[in-house]
Structures are given as C-alpha cells and as structure tokens.
Motif scaffolding. Sequence first.
Motif, PDB file in Angstrom:
ATOM      1  N   GLY A  71       0.830  -1.194   0.000  1.00  0.00           N
ATOM      2  CA  GLY A  71       0.000   0.000   0.000  1.00  0.00           C
ATOM      3  C   GLY A  71       0.867   1.246   0.000  1.00  0.00           C
ATOM      4  O   GLY A  71       2.096   1.171   0.113  1.00  0.00           O
ATOM      5  N   VAL A  72       0.228   2.388  -0.093  1.00  0.00           N
ATOM      6  CA  VAL A  72       0.954   3.655  -0.188  1.00  0.00           C
ATOM      7  C   VAL A  72       1.570   4.010   1.165  1.00  0.00           C
ATOM      8  O   VAL A  72       0.857   4.064   2.178  1.00  0.00           O
ATOM      9  CB  VAL A  72       0.012   4.786  -0.642  1.00  0.00           C
ATOM     10  CG1 VAL A  72       0.756   6.115  -0.706  1.00  0.00           C
ATOM     11  CG2 VAL A  72      -0.615   4.455  -1.995  1.00  0.00           C
ATOM     12  N   PRO A  73       2.876   4.253   1.221  1.00  0.00           N
ATOM     13  CA  PRO A  73       3.486   4.613   2.510  1.00  0.00           C
ATOM     14  C   PRO A  73       3.101   6.029   2.931  1.00  0.00           C
ATOM     15  O   PRO A  73       3.121   6.951   2.124  1.00  0.00           O
ATOM     16  CB  PRO A  73       4.988   4.516   2.224  1.00  0.00           C
ATOM     17  CG  PRO A  73       5.104   4.783   0.757  1.00  0.00           C
ATOM     18  CD  PRO A  73       3.861   4.196   0.135  1.00  0.00           C
ATOM     19  N   PHE A 122       2.152  10.494  -1.194  1.00  0.00           N
ATOM     20  CA  PHE A 122       1.267  11.190  -0.258  1.00  0.00           C
ATOM     21  C   PHE A 122       0.031  11.735  -0.961  1.00  0.00           C
ATOM     22  O   PHE A 122      -1.060  11.779  -0.380  1.00  0.00           O
ATOM     23  CB  PHE A 122       2.011  12.342   0.422  1.00  0.00           C
ATOM     24  CG  PHE A 122       3.132  11.930   1.342  1.00  0.00           C
ATOM     25  CD1 PHE A 122       3.290  10.620   1.764  1.00  0.00           C
ATOM     26  CD2 PHE A 122       4.045  12.879   1.799  1.00  0.00           C
ATOM     27  CE1 PHE A 122       4.321  10.253   2.615  1.00  0.00           C
ATOM     28  CE2 PHE A 122       5.078  12.529   2.651  1.00  0.00           C
ATOM     29  CZ  PHE A 122       5.220  11.209   3.057  1.00  0.00           C
ATOM     30  N   ASP A 123       0.207  12.169  -2.198  1.00  0.00           N
ATOM     31  CA  ASP A 123      -0.925  12.710  -2.953  1.00  0.00           C
ATOM     32  C   ASP A 123      -2.053  11.686  -3.139  1.00  0.00           C
ATOM     33  O   ASP A 123      -3.200  12.055  -3.388  1.00  0.00           O
ATOM     34  CB  ASP A 123      -0.464  13.192  -4.332  1.00  0.00           C
ATOM     35  CG  ASP A 123       0.358  14.472  -4.284  1.00  0.00           C
ATOM     36  OD1 ASP A 123       0.331  15.157  -3.237  1.00  0.00           O
ATOM     37  OD2 ASP A 123       1.022  14.793  -5.295  1.00  0.00           O
ATOM     38  N   LYS A 124      -1.713  10.409  -3.025  1.00  0.00           N
ATOM     39  CA  LYS A 124      -2.695   9.345  -3.239  1.00  0.00           C
ATOM     40  C   LYS A 124      -3.453   8.982  -1.960  1.00  0.00           C
ATOM     41  O   LYS A 124      -4.425   8.221  -2.021  1.00  0.00           O
ATOM     42  CB  LYS A 124      -1.997   8.096  -3.784  1.00  0.00           C
ATOM     43  CG  LYS A 124      -1.232   8.311  -5.068  1.00  0.00           C
ATOM     44  CD  LYS A 124      -0.422   7.078  -5.449  1.00  0.00           C
ATOM     45  CE  LYS A 124       0.467   7.340  -6.655  1.00  0.00           C
ATOM     46  NZ  LYS A 124       1.306   6.161  -6.988  1.00  0.00           N
ATOM     47  N   LEU A 125      -2.992   9.490  -0.838  1.00  0.00           N
ATOM     48  CA  LEU A 125      -3.574   9.111   0.443  1.00  0.00           C
ATOM     49  C   LEU A 125      -4.775   9.981   0.797  1.00  0.00           C
ATOM     50  O   LEU A 125      -4.872  11.124   0.351  1.00  0.00           O
ATOM     51  CB  LEU A 125      -2.521   9.219   1.543  1.00  0.00           C
ATOM     52  CG  LEU A 125      -1.394   8.188   1.484  1.00  0.00           C
ATOM     53  CD1 LEU A 125      -0.262   8.576   2.438  1.00  0.00           C
ATOM     54  CD2 LEU A 125      -1.907   6.796   1.820  1.00  0.00           C
ATOM     55  N   PRO A 126      -5.677   9.474   1.627  1.00  0.00           N
ATOM     56  CA  PRO A 126      -6.809  10.298   2.077  1.00  0.00           C
ATOM     57  C   PRO A 126      -6.344  11.481   2.898  1.00  0.00           C
ATOM     58  O   PRO A 126      -5.258  11.466   3.491  1.00  0.00           O
ATOM     59  CB  PRO A 126      -7.645   9.319   2.917  1.00  0.00           C
ATOM     60  CG  PRO A 126      -6.740   8.192   3.257  1.00  0.00           C
ATOM     61  CD  PRO A 126      -5.740   8.095   2.159  1.00  0.00           C
ATOM     62  N   SER A 127      -7.141  12.505   2.950  1.00  0.00           N
ATOM     63  CA  SER A 127      -6.752  13.760   3.601  1.00  0.00           C
ATOM     64  C   SER A 127      -6.482  13.600   5.086  1.00  0.00           C
ATOM     65  O   SER A 127      -5.707  14.374   5.671  1.00  0.00           O
ATOM     66  CB  SER A 127      -7.834  14.821   3.381  1.00  0.00           C
ATOM     67  OG  SER A 127      -9.076  14.380   3.918  1.00  0.00           O
ATOM     68  N   ASP A 128      -7.096  12.610   5.737  1.00  0.00           N
ATOM     69  CA  ASP A 128      -6.910  12.467   7.185  1.00  0.00           C
ATOM     70  C   ASP A 128      -5.682  11.627   7.556  1.00  0.00           C
ATOM     71  O   ASP A 128      -5.366  11.469   8.729  1.00  0.00           O
ATOM     72  CB  ASP A 128      -8.161  11.874   7.829  1.00  0.00           C
ATOM     73  CG  ASP A 128      -8.481  10.473   7.322  1.00  0.00           C
ATOM     74  OD1 ASP A 128      -7.940  10.076   6.262  1.00  0.00           O
ATOM     75  OD2 ASP A 128      -9.276   9.771   7.982  1.00  0.00           O
ATOM     76  N   ILE A 172       2.051  22.716   2.826  1.00  0.00           N
ATOM     77  CA  ILE A 172       1.321  23.203   3.998  1.00  0.00           C
ATOM     78  C   ILE A 172      -0.156  22.877   3.892  1.00  0.00           C
ATOM     79  O   ILE A 172      -0.766  22.342   4.831  1.00  0.00           O
ATOM     80  CB  ILE A 172       1.533  24.720   4.161  1.00  0.00           C
ATOM     81  CG1 ILE A 172       3.012  25.027   4.423  1.00  0.00           C
ATOM     82  CG2 ILE A 172       0.662  25.265   5.291  1.00  0.00           C
ATOM     83  CD1 ILE A 172       3.353  26.499   4.378  1.00  0.00           C
ATOM     84  N   SER A 173      -0.747  23.169   2.735  1.00  0.00           N
ATOM     85  CA  SER A 173      -2.186  22.951   2.574  1.00  0.00           C
ATOM     86  C   SER A 173      -2.546  21.468   2.586  1.00  0.00           C
ATOM     87  O   SER A 173      -3.636  21.085   3.024  1.00  0.00           O
ATOM     88  CB  SER A 173      -2.674  23.597   1.272  1.00  0.00           C
ATOM     89  OG  SER A 173      -2.041  23.003   0.148  1.00  0.00           O
ATOM     90  N   ALA A 174      -1.614  20.623   2.128  1.00  0.00           N
ATOM     91  CA  ALA A 174      -1.889  19.189   2.092  1.00  0.00           C
ATOM     92  C   ALA A 174      -1.557  18.491   3.410  1.00  0.00           C
ATOM     93  O   ALA A 174      -1.884  17.319   3.590  1.00  0.00           O
ATOM     94  CB  ALA A 174      -1.097  18.541   0.949  1.00  0.00           C
ATOM     95  N   GLY A 175      -0.892  19.206   4.314  1.00  0.00           N
ATOM     96  CA  GLY A 175      -0.566  18.612   5.610  1.00  0.00           C
ATOM     97  C   GLY A 175       0.633  17.688   5.578  1.00  0.00           C
ATOM     98  O   GLY A 175       0.777  16.829   6.453  1.00  0.00           O
ATOM     99  N   TYR A 176       1.505  17.849   4.588  1.00  0.00           N
ATOM    100  CA  TYR A 176       2.709  17.024   4.526  1.00  0.00           C
ATOM    101  C   TYR A 176       3.740  17.594   5.493  1.00  0.00           C
ATOM    102  O   TYR A 176       3.950  18.793   5.568  1.00  0.00           O
ATOM    103  CB  TYR A 176       3.280  17.000   3.112  1.00  0.00           C
ATOM    104  CG  TYR A 176       2.323  16.478   2.060  1.00  0.00           C
ATOM    105  CD1 TYR A 176       1.136  15.829   2.409  1.00  0.00           C
ATOM    106  CD2 TYR A 176       2.591  16.639   0.704  1.00  0.00           C
ATOM    107  CE1 TYR A 176       0.259  15.356   1.443  1.00  0.00           C
ATOM    108  CE2 TYR A 176       1.722  16.169  -0.270  1.00  0.00           C
ATOM    109  CZ  TYR A 176       0.555  15.533   0.106  1.00  0.00           C
ATOM    110  OH  TYR A 176      -0.307  15.074  -0.853  1.00  0.00           O
ATOM    111  N   ARG A 177       4.465  16.694   6.201  1.00  0.00           N
ATOM    112  CA  ARG A 177       5.465  17.122   7.189  1.00  0.00           C
ATOM    113  C   ARG A 177       6.852  16.640   6.774  1.00  0.00           C
ATOM    114  O   ARG A 177       6.991  15.496   6.290  1.00  0.00           O
ATOM    115  CB  ARG A 177       5.121  16.567   8.581  1.00  0.00           C
ATOM    116  CG  ARG A 177       4.034  17.341   9.314  1.00  0.00           C
ATOM    117  CD  ARG A 177       2.639  17.039   8.794  1.00  0.00           C
ATOM    118  NE  ARG A 177       2.234  15.674   9.007  1.00  0.00           N
ATOM    119  CZ  ARG A 177       1.684  15.203  10.125  1.00  0.00           C
ATOM    120  NH1 ARG A 177       1.478  16.031  11.132  1.00  0.00           N
ATOM    121  NH2 ARG A 177       1.332  13.939  10.224  1.00  0.00           N
TER     122      ARG A 177
END
Length: 270
Positions: A71-73, A122-128, A172-177
Amino acid sequence: MAQNTILFLGAGGNIGASSVKLFKSKGYKVASVARTIRKEVSEHSDLVMTADFSDPTTINSIFETVERELGVPNVVVYNPYSWSIGTDPSNPLSTPIEGVQKDLAINTVSAYAAAQAAVKSFDKLPSDAKKTFIYTGNTSNTAIVPMALLLGLTKSSTWYMIQSLVATPRSISAGYRFYYVDERTPAGKAMHGMSGPAHAEFFLELAEKENQGEALATFVRGNGYTRFEGNTAAILPVRTLEDMVDAEYGLPGTVEAEYGSLLLERASIS
C-alpha cells in the motif's frame, strides 16, 4: 482510515532495526530497504528489498513495489549515509571526485528522489492520513568544520531541501510534514554512538504528530526534541521569488530584466 505504512530507506542494524521493530509493534506495515538486509530488520518487516543508494534511479521502483505489495506509505524515512574521507587531513579538497559524487548521490540526490517519490505517494492518500518524510541528518548543517567539508556540503544541501518543502504552500495545505532529524548530547554536541531506540521513538513521535513541528528536529535521548542555540544559524528566512528577484532593475530589454521577468512568469505558472 488507511493502513499506516512506513518505508524505511537505509534500514541498518542500529537505527533501522530499532525503528522497524517499534513501528511494527504499533501496527504499521513495514517496508525495509538496505544494501544488506539484517536478520533483526527482516524479522520485523513485511517487505524487504536491497538497493544501492548511490544510484538515485532505483528510488521510484522501490516506491512502486511498496505500493503494490503493502500500500501507499504515509511515513518515509531516509537514513542512508556516506562520507568519503580525503587523502590529506590538512586539505578539505583532497577527496577524489569519485568520492564527492558518491556522497552527493547518497546524501543528497537519492534523498531528493525519495522526497519526490514520497510526495507523489502522499498525494494518493486520504486527507486524514498523517504524511511524514524524515531525513536522518547530523550537526554539519549548523557550523563550518573544514575537515567535514563533504558532510557539510551534502547534508546542508538536503537541509535546504527540507526547509524549502516545509515552506511550500502546497505542502502546507496538504498537511505534509518534513524533518531533518539530528541526535545530540545534552550539551548540543554531535553523537559518536547514536541510539537506535531513541531514534525509533522520536521517528514515531514525529510520524504521529498532528501538525508540522520544528523542521530541524534536534533531540536528546530520553528528552525528545531539544532546541539548541546554534540551530538558529542554519534556519534560513523564507522569501517569495518576488521578494528575491527585481525584474525592473536595469534598462528595459537587458538580459537581466528579461531573465527576472522569466523567473517571475514561471513562478506564477507553477
């Protein structure tokens, strides 16, 4: 909620082994990649692969395999390391070019490729889903140590990347850290013998934080994140391209004016 999955690049017998064991115990699917897979890594991994991180072109295929098999990491740790020592201790430029190229490839270019692939994942993962990229660094991005020229050159380059990604509106808007992790002594000095368990605990803490923490993530074993005064020298101010480039300076039609206008035009398109 999507399954939490960690991709650990550079999973050796210390930091890697401790990390995959801890993340596995917390319910994560674990993919481990290293030049040589150790027993203490494989026994806590759902997927193991071998790779040579001096070849950045291998990174995309690693991510493709992980996505297909597990699955997507949502957590990616980049832990490979290289330091080619020069032939003359008094001359920081005595390292052969082959060594420079190797260090750049492992410490910087493959790290860039991993961050690039991580964002695509990360772009493929759900927002939460919590989406975190961690780079294992050291103190060489905070001060000049002439005999550590290659460490400073390569680690600082990747630190610049981490700062840039943290400041990018899209991230920032996507919540990536994004984090540059650096274990220190309580006095702020570099570690000679880094703690695998302490790294693992800190990685997990960063992976499960709700929001972006300090990108220069210095920590002390047993105490977690610790801010050191010397860190401020490494933290660059964030500017927009409009702040940095004066497209009006010089006479109209000059190369400088045309180049400045082109930069601003490209920035607005992107």
